[in-house]
Design an enzyme around this catalytic site. Structure first.
Site, PDB file in Angstrom:
ATOM      1  CB  SER A  32      -0.967   0.021   1.184  1.00 17.25           C
ATOM      2  OG  SER A  32      -0.293   0.227   2.400  1.00 17.25           O
ATOM      3  CE  LYS A  80      -3.095   1.885   4.938  1.00 17.74           C
ATOM      4  NZ  LYS A  80      -2.895   1.074   3.776  1.00 17.74           N
TER       5      LYS A  80
END
Length: 165
Positions: A32, A80
């Protein structure tokens, strides 16, 4: 009691406190955050995580790569990028909508949109209390050693709240 056990009994709590409150090294899983992290599919990046900014000073910045507890998996940490902070208004190009981030929350996204479950498609605004630390450097593999860039995605923030601090 042997000297080794006495030293171990003293060092273990100190090491646990250090890794919980000051910093640690973690292996990054998944795709990600590509290409920022795990750019080489054959190797996983190990990163240095600084925790004082978030846990003690409560200083969060747009563009930070953050380690946080997954909102839907309380025992799993994820990585993230912070896109927006409380009171910012974020534009989601994919859904053609804006969202105001409530107080005490932030908007996080993976750098690899196609492979990331994040605020856009899974969590919505994430509570700041879930943030554990800021990824500052890749420390392994050797050819990837270096600082992790702080990338502020200006095009996503429609209205940036100016904090008084």
């Amino acid at each position: 009691m042997s000297t080794f056990l006495k030293n171990f009994a003293w060092c273990l709590p100190a090491a646990i406190a250090f890794t919980d409150l000051v910093g640690c090294i973690l292996q990054v899983e998944g795709n990600s955050m590509q290409p920022t992290l795990n750019a080489d599919p054959d190797y996983r990046d190990w990163v240095l995580v600084e925790k004082i900014s978030y846990k003690w000073l409560h200083r969060y910045s747009r563009g930070d790569v953050a380690v946080m507890w997954a909102p839907d998996e309380p025992h799993q940490q994820i990585v993230k990028r912070i896109v927006g902070l409380e009171f910012d208004v974020i534009w989601d190009e994919e859904d053609k909508r804006s969202e105001k981030i409530p107080q005490g929350r932030c908007w996080v996204e993976g750098d690899n949109r196609a492979e990331s479950g994040d605020s856009r498609n899974l969590y919505g605004p994430v509570h700041l209390g879930l943030l554990e630390g800021r990824v500052t450097h890749v420390v392994w593999p050797p050819w990837r050693i270096g600082s992790v860039p702080q990338v502020y995605q200006h095009e996503k923030v429609i209205l940036e709240h100016k904090s008084s601090s």
